[in-house]
Design a protein around this motif. Sequence first.
Motif, mmCIF file in Angstrom:
data_model
loop_
_atom_site.group_PDB
_atom_site.id
_atom_site.type_symbol
_atom_site.label_atom_id
_atom_site.label_comp_id
_atom_site.label_asym_id
_atom_site.label_seq_id
_atom_site.Cartn_x
_atom_site.Cartn_y
_atom_site.Cartn_z
ATOM 1 N N TRP A 47 0.823 -1.208 0.000
ATOM 2 C CA TRP A 47 0.000 0.000 0.000
ATOM 3 C C TRP A 47 0.859 1.261 0.000
ATOM 4 C CZ3 TRP A 47 -4.422 -0.622 -1.874
ATOM 5 C CH2 TRP A 47 -5.212 -1.738 -1.580
ATOM 6 N N TRP A 48 2.001 1.194 0.705
ATOM 7 C CA TRP A 48 2.929 2.336 0.672
ATOM 8 C C TRP A 48 3.397 2.594 -0.760
ATOM 9 C CZ3 TRP A 48 4.974 6.085 3.818
ATOM 10 C CH2 TRP A 48 6.060 6.790 3.275
ATOM 11 N N THR A 49 3.783 1.544 -1.442
ATOM 12 C CA THR A 49 4.289 1.678 -2.804
ATOM 13 C C THR A 49 3.217 2.218 -3.741
ATOM 14 O OG1 THR A 49 5.805 -0.177 -2.408
ATOM 15 C CG2 THR A 49 5.419 0.450 -4.708
ATOM 16 N N ILE A 50 1.996 1.730 -3.590
ATOM 17 C CA ILE A 50 0.887 2.219 -4.412
ATOM 18 C C ILE A 50 0.665 3.713 -4.166
ATOM 19 C CG2 ILE A 50 -1.625 2.093 -4.727
ATOM 20 C CD1 ILE A 50 -1.348 -0.962 -4.213
ATOM 21 N N ALA A 51 0.697 4.117 -2.901
ATOM 22 C CA ALA A 51 0.505 5.531 -2.584
ATOM 23 C C ALA A 51 1.626 6.379 -3.165
ATOM 24 C CB ALA A 51 0.424 5.724 -1.065
ATOM 25 N N ALA A 52 2.876 5.949 -2.947
ATOM 26 C CA ALA A 52 4.014 6.710 -3.470
ATOM 27 C C ALA A 52 3.951 6.826 -4.983
ATOM 28 C CB ALA A 52 5.326 6.055 -3.032
ATOM 29 N N ASN A 53 3.543 5.755 -5.643
ATOM 30 C CA ASN A 53 3.408 5.802 -7.103
ATOM 31 C C ASN A 53 2.379 6.838 -7.545
ATOM 32 O OD1 ASN A 53 5.320 3.803 -7.429
ATOM 33 N ND2 ASN A 53 3.855 2.173 -7.891
ATOM 34 N N ARG A 54 1.308 6.989 -6.769
ATOM 35 C CA ARG A 54 0.297 8.001 -7.115
ATOM 36 C C ARG A 54 0.883 9.408 -7.062
ATOM 37 N NH1 ARG A 54 -5.197 7.910 -4.028
ATOM 38 N NH2 ARG A 54 -5.536 9.584 -5.546
ATOM 39 N N GLY A 55 1.842 9.615 -6.172
ATOM 40 C CA GLY A 55 2.451 10.932 -6.052
ATOM 41 C C GLY A 55 3.581 11.178 -7.020
ATOM 42 N N CYS A 56 3.949 10.156 -7.770
ATOM 43 C CA CYS A 56 5.108 10.257 -8.662
ATOM 44 C C CYS A 56 4.645 10.684 -10.054
ATOM 45 C CB CYS A 56 5.838 8.923 -8.723
ATOM 46 S SG CYS A 56 7.407 8.989 -9.640
ATOM 47 N N SER A 57 4.524 11.990 -10.240
ATOM 48 C CA SER A 57 4.135 12.548 -11.532
ATOM 49 C C SER A 57 5.015 13.755 -11.824
ATOM 50 C CB SER A 57 2.662 12.962 -11.525
ATOM 51 O OG SER A 57 2.452 14.074 -10.663
ATOM 52 N N TRP A 58 5.080 14.140 -13.090
ATOM 53 C CA TRP A 58 5.890 15.300 -13.455
ATOM 54 C C TRP A 58 5.326 16.577 -12.863
ATOM 55 C CZ3 TRP A 58 10.674 15.152 -14.763
ATOM 56 C CH2 TRP A 58 11.185 14.008 -15.390
ATOM 57 N N ASP A 59 3.997 16.677 -12.759
ATOM 58 C CA ASP A 59 3.426 17.868 -12.153
ATOM 59 C C ASP A 59 3.790 17.957 -10.670
ATOM 60 O OD1 ASP A 59 2.354 18.499 -14.588
ATOM 61 O OD2 ASP A 59 0.257 18.254 -14.001
ATOM 62 N N MET A 60 3.780 16.810 -9.963
ATOM 63 C CA MET A 60 4.165 16.830 -8.548
ATOM 64 C C MET A 60 5.648 17.152 -8.410
ATOM 65 S SD MET A 60 2.711 16.465 -5.582
ATOM 66 C CE MET A 60 1.405 15.235 -5.556
ATOM 67 N N TYR A 61 6.444 16.651 -9.346
ATOM 68 C CA TYR A 61 7.871 16.977 -9.320
ATOM 69 C C TYR A 61 8.056 18.485 -9.458
ATOM 70 C CZ TYR A 61 12.800 15.541 -9.943
ATOM 71 O OH TYR A 61 14.140 15.317 -9.781
ATOM 72 N N ALA A 62 7.254 19.121 -10.306
ATOM 73 C CA ALA A 62 7.334 20.580 -10.472
ATOM 74 C C ALA A 62 6.956 21.300 -9.191
ATOM 75 C CB ALA A 62 6.440 21.023 -11.622
ATOM 76 N N VAL A 63 5.961 20.778 -8.463
ATOM 77 C CA VAL A 63 5.584 21.370 -7.178
ATOM 78 C C VAL A 63 6.756 21.283 -6.207
ATOM 79 C CG1 VAL A 63 4.077 21.139 -5.174
ATOM 80 C CG2 VAL A 63 3.127 20.903 -7.469
ATOM 81 N N TYR A 64 7.350 20.100 -6.108
ATOM 82 C CA TYR A 64 8.509 19.908 -5.229
ATOM 83 C C TYR A 64 9.644 20.853 -5.614
ATOM 84 C CZ TYR A 64 13.041 17.779 -4.133
ATOM 85 O OH TYR A 64 14.349 17.573 -3.759
ATOM 86 N N TRP A 65 9.948 20.923 -6.895
ATOM 87 C CA TRP A 65 11.036 21.771 -7.387
ATOM 88 C C TRP A 65 10.791 23.234 -7.014
ATOM 89 C CZ3 TRP A 65 15.293 20.215 -10.429
ATOM 90 C CH2 TRP A 65 16.064 21.248 -10.960
ATOM 91 N N THR A 66 9.537 23.652 -7.131
ATOM 92 C CA THR A 66 9.196 25.036 -6.842
ATOM 93 C C THR A 66 9.320 25.345 -5.356
ATOM 94 O OG1 THR A 66 7.680 25.082 -8.725
ATOM 95 C CG2 THR A 66 7.394 26.788 -7.066
ATOM 96 N N LEU A 67 8.801 24.448 -4.507
ATOM 97 C CA LEU A 67 8.866 24.674 -3.067
ATOM 98 C C LEU A 67 10.308 24.700 -2.558
ATOM 99 C CD1 LEU A 67 5.978 22.436 -1.697
ATOM 100 C CD2 LEU A 67 6.039 24.920 -1.817
#
Length: 223
Positions: free
Chosen positions: A45-65
């Motif tokens: 379940w951890w892996t499934i959740a982490a995979n949901r957060g692994c997107s280019w748009d989320m990466y852009a959010v992280y990069w910006t913050l």
Amino acid sequence: MDVAGFWAMIERSAQETDTRAERVAWLEERLSALPVAEIVDYQTWWTIAANRGCSWDMYAVYWTLMGSGSSDGFEYFVSWLISLGREAFETVADCPDAAVDLPQVQHVLELERSFFRGYRRVTWSKDGKFRLTRLTRRRREIWTREEWPEFELLEYVTFEPYKKATGLETDSLGDAVRARGVKSKFPSLTYHAEPDGAEWDFGDEAEFIRRLPRVARHAGVTQ
């Protein structure tokens, strides 16, 4: 353990502890009392959740913050988002642009403003990085590890319980998860994430505004 049980454990670990170290220890203790199958359930379940957060748009959010970024740092950022609980995580997993509305992210932004007191973001460069104009060297406070929006150790809470229960190394835990048809998008050895969606240039202002309008407003990205 079903998905509700997984999130209940994540959320209770926050309620029952005061620090990240205590939270990790609390989870390790509870997982150590479970059968092997349920430890594998949790990791799945951890892996499934982490995979949901692994997107280019989320990466852009992280990069910006963070003002910059790396593949492993992005992984730990997603782990921190999971630590916030099911409602918060699922909100941003479905809409990364909503991250700036989370109270926890607002706190990070306030810390950032305090830390960079006397600094002003003035441009969004084509290489995807902010340029800062320094007005003074004074800083009001230093972030603590408890406040940093990355939580690496939360990823590893199944490792020792699994080793104690099976006598096997943690590589076999990954094998057990993959045997259930779940593969992590955050390979732990190569540190090369495989985000969902097409890769895009974070320095493309028009694309940034189209994809992440609320984040763009925070970052001062304008055309």
